[in-house]
Design a protein around this motif. Structure first.
Motif, PDB file in Angstrom:
ATOM      1  N   SER A  58     -23.440  26.267  24.296  1.00 56.48           N
ATOM      2  CA  SER A  58     -23.657  27.080  25.487  1.00 56.48           C
ATOM      3  C   SER A  58     -24.925  27.904  25.324  1.00 56.48           C
ATOM      4  O   SER A  58     -25.015  28.751  24.432  1.00 56.48           O
ATOM      5  CB  SER A  58     -22.454  28.003  25.729  1.00 56.48           C
ATOM      6  N   LYS A  59     -25.888  27.626  26.188  1.00 56.85           N
ATOM      7  CA  LYS A  59     -27.159  28.369  26.154  1.00 56.85           C
ATOM      8  C   LYS A  59     -27.054  29.560  27.109  1.00 56.85           C
ATOM      9  O   LYS A  59     -26.821  29.381  28.304  1.00 56.85           O
ATOM     10  CB  LYS A  59     -28.316  27.460  26.559  1.00 56.85           C
ATOM     11  N   ILE A  60     -27.225  30.756  26.550  1.00 51.78           N
ATOM     12  CA  ILE A  60     -27.056  31.962  27.363  1.00 51.78           C
ATOM     13  C   ILE A  60     -28.275  32.864  27.220  1.00 51.78           C
ATOM     14  O   ILE A  60     -29.057  32.737  26.267  1.00 51.78           O
ATOM     15  CB  ILE A  60     -25.774  32.727  26.987  1.00 51.78           C
ATOM     16  N   ILE A  61     -28.414  33.733  28.188  1.00 57.60           N
ATOM     17  CA  ILE A  61     -29.464  34.755  28.164  1.00 57.60           C
ATOM     18  C   ILE A  61     -28.794  36.113  28.211  1.00 57.60           C
ATOM     19  O   ILE A  61     -27.929  36.349  29.052  1.00 57.60           O
ATOM     20  CB  ILE A  61     -30.425  34.591  29.365  1.00 57.60           C
ATOM     21  N   ILE A  62     -29.162  36.995  27.305  1.00 61.23           N
ATOM     22  CA  ILE A  62     -28.610  38.349  27.275  1.00 61.23           C
ATOM     23  C   ILE A  62     -29.719  39.331  27.611  1.00 61.23           C
ATOM     24  O   ILE A  62     -30.704  39.462  26.866  1.00 61.23           O
ATOM     25  CB  ILE A  62     -27.999  38.683  25.910  1.00 61.23           C
ATOM     26  N   ILE A  63     -29.576  40.008  28.710  1.00 57.21           N
ATOM     27  CA  ILE A  63     -30.533  41.037  29.127  1.00 57.21           C
ATOM     28  C   ILE A  63     -29.988  42.397  28.693  1.00 57.21           C
ATOM     29  O   ILE A  63     -28.907  42.798  29.113  1.00 57.21           O
ATOM     30  CB  ILE A  63     -30.742  41.000  30.650  1.00 57.21           C
ATOM     31  N   GLY A  64     -30.713  43.075  27.840  1.00 52.18           N
ATOM     32  CA  GLY A  64     -30.267  44.364  27.312  1.00 52.18           C
ATOM     33  C   GLY A  64     -29.461  44.213  26.030  1.00 52.18           C
ATOM     34  O   GLY A  64     -28.579  45.042  25.755  1.00 52.18           O
ATOM     35  N   ALA A  65     -29.777  43.185  25.226  1.00 52.32           N
ATOM     36  CA  ALA A  65     -29.033  42.968  23.977  1.00 52.32           C
ATOM     37  C   ALA A  65     -29.202  44.129  23.006  1.00 52.32           C
ATOM     38  O   ALA A  65     -28.301  44.421  22.208  1.00 52.32           O
ATOM     39  CB  ALA A  65     -29.498  41.667  23.318  1.00 52.32           C
ATOM     40  N   GLU A  66     -30.336  44.821  23.084  1.00 56.85           N
ATOM     41  CA  GLU A  66     -30.607  45.927  22.163  1.00 56.85           C
ATOM     42  C   GLU A  66     -29.701  47.130  22.408  1.00 56.85           C
ATOM     43  O   GLU A  66     -29.600  48.032  21.562  1.00 56.85           O
ATOM     44  CB  GLU A  66     -32.074  46.361  22.276  1.00 56.85           C
ATOM     45  N   PHE A  67     -29.001  47.135  23.556  1.00 50.07           N
ATOM     46  CA  PHE A  67     -28.145  48.279  23.869  1.00 50.07           C
ATOM     47  C   PHE A  67     -26.731  48.135  23.289  1.00 50.07           C
ATOM     48  O   PHE A  67     -25.923  49.050  23.428  1.00 50.07           O
ATOM     49  CB  PHE A  67     -28.054  48.462  25.391  1.00 50.07           C
ATOM     50  N   LYS A  80     -21.035  27.912  18.772  1.00 46.88           N
ATOM     51  CA  LYS A  80     -21.149  27.200  20.039  1.00 46.88           C
ATOM     52  C   LYS A  80     -21.991  27.957  21.066  1.00 46.88           C
ATOM     53  O   LYS A  80     -22.144  27.509  22.193  1.00 46.88           O
ATOM     54  CB  LYS A  80     -19.755  26.953  20.632  1.00 46.88           C
ATOM     55  N   ILE A  81     -22.534  29.114  20.664  1.00 47.05           N
ATOM     56  CA  ILE A  81     -23.332  29.937  21.574  1.00 47.05           C
ATOM     57  C   ILE A  81     -24.754  30.042  21.039  1.00 47.05           C
ATOM     58  O   ILE A  81     -24.964  30.394  19.876  1.00 47.05           O
ATOM     59  CB  ILE A  81     -22.715  31.339  21.742  1.00 47.05           C
ATOM     60  N   GLU A  82     -25.708  29.741  21.892  1.00 48.57           N
ATOM     61  CA  GLU A  82     -27.130  29.855  21.548  1.00 48.57           C
ATOM     62  C   GLU A  82     -27.779  30.859  22.493  1.00 48.57           C
ATOM     63  O   GLU A  82     -27.751  30.696  23.705  1.00 48.57           O
ATOM     64  CB  GLU A  82     -27.828  28.502  21.659  1.00 48.57           C
TER      65      GLU A  82
END
Length: 397
Positions: A58-67, A80-82
């Motif tokens: 599963s290709k995901i985008i995380i916006i605000g991962a630093e928080f 299973k997560i990229e």
């Protein structure tokens, strides 16, 4: 009415039908070979597609991962997560299927969690895509694990046990027997299949021995005989009923083989014991017989009215579509018939089949369904006989 004449017509039509290779294909080859291959193929490719989707990353985008670095670790620990870098237009990537999910973490998420408040998260995915739904499930699992950790930390700070927020322990026990579970499962699909198989098995033979005979000109041989028209119609109808019944039974055998193979769309079901008692078979047959007679009588009447096979097929198509529609209603969840609705042919049989398979024996429903279908079948036979007496119908071009 002479039953010897009816038997003579019955045997004549059966012999003629058996000699027809198309009937053998429709009655034996398709039910016993084509149906199992079709359902096993559907189940195989469905299973293969699910396995590929589960194995895919599963290709995901995380916006605000630093928080929220702790939450980010749960995603990174899942093989299973990229996590991809943030592109210029992440929503467009999601809509194109290049990524399966977008997770947005607000800037105040970490502060809210530390202060004992709820931290909002925004999750965007495409519900029409299997891979996106699987990604959503994986992300939800990771978030649930992180949430459990936060709850545990907060309870520990307050010197409370986890049982404090879970005061109730609910233990569920399914008292339904394997036979009842089987009946419930079969009751969803089997009535629909039975209705379809009955009409499919009767259509070819009914058209061939009525409109087909008119088209070939062989019907005049019957008309000049001393056998009256009612005896001819009854003999033809009984032949169609037998062919339809055999075709339906062979179809159910073929579908059963497919279901028990483990590769069909219903294969590999646990806690199910396939087996039907003699009393259930008797009740099913009691409801089934008038339905077979009804289908045969209606199709015979249509075949007699039609000029040729092509015209008969055009008349039968809407009848067949109506049958499918009524069958689909029977498999709809939460719909129950009551009162006068059991007078509606096909629909009443489907629901009574469903009730019997689930172990619900309502004699009022069975008797009403049996009587209604018998009356309509009789009217159809009388209508076919009336048409058979009209020369302008039999010889119109």
């Amino acid at each position: 009415m002479n039953w010897k004449n009816i038997k003579l017509i019955f045997i004549k039509e059966l012999v003629g039908t058996v000699r027809d290779k198309r009937t053998i294909i429709a009655m034996i080859i398709i039910p016993l070979i084509f149906y199992p291959i079709l359902f096993m193929g559907i189940g195989y490719f469905n299973q293969m597609g699910n396995e590929k989707s589960e194995e895919a990353i599963s290709k995901i985008i995380i916006i605000g991962a630093e928080f929220s670095p702790p939450l980010l670790k749960y995603f990174q620990n899942n093989p299973k997560i990229e996590i991809l870098s943030i592109p210029n237009n992440p929503l467009l990537k999601l809509q194109k299927g290049e990524v399966q999910l977008i997770l947005i973490i607000p800037s105040d998420f970490k502060d809210r969690i530390e202060e004992g408040e709820s931290g909002p998260l925004i999750l965007k995915y495409d519900a029409t895509e299997t891979k996106s739904r699987i990604a959503q499930k994986r992300i939800n699992q990771a978030i649930a694990e992180y949430e459990k950790e936060i709850i545990s930390q907060r309870l520990s700070m307050m010197h409370l046990k986890e049982e404090f927020i879970r005061p109730l322990i609910l233990q569920t026990e399914n008292v339904a027997s394997p036979q009842k579970v089987t009946g419930s499962l079969l009751g969803v699909l089997l009535p629909y299949l039975i209705v379809i198989l009955i009409f499919v098995g009767a259509m070819h033979t009914a058209v061939d021995i009525t409109a087909g005979e008119k088209e070939r000109g062989t019907i005049t041989t019957l008309l000049v005989s001393q056998i009256n028209r009612l005896e001819i119609v009854l003999g033809k109808c009984f032949a169609v009923m037998l062919i339809s019944f055999i075709s339906m039974v062979l179809g159910l055998i073929g579908l059963t083989l497919a279901f028990l193979s483990g590769t069909s769309i219903m294969g590999g079901i646990e806690g199910v014991e396939f087996g039907i008692s003699f009393s259930t078979i008797f009740l099913l047959f009691l409801v089934l017989l008038p339905l077979v007679g009804l289908a045969s009588a209606v199709l015979i009447m249509v075949g007699i009215f039609a000029r040729n096979i092509k015209e008969a097929s055009s008349y039968i198509t809407p009848i067949y579509m109506l049958t499918i529609f009524l069958g689909v209603i029977s498999i709809s969840q939460g719909i129950e018939l009551s009162g006068k609705m059991f007078l509606v042919p096909v629909l009443n049989s489907s629901f009574v089949f469903k009730e019997i398979l689930m172990g619900k024996i309502y004699w009022s429903h069975i008797i009403t369904t049996f009587s209604a279908n018998m009356v309509i079948a009789t009217l159809a036979l009388l209508g076919a006989t009336r048409l058979f007496t009209k020369e302008e119908v039999l010889f119109r071009s």
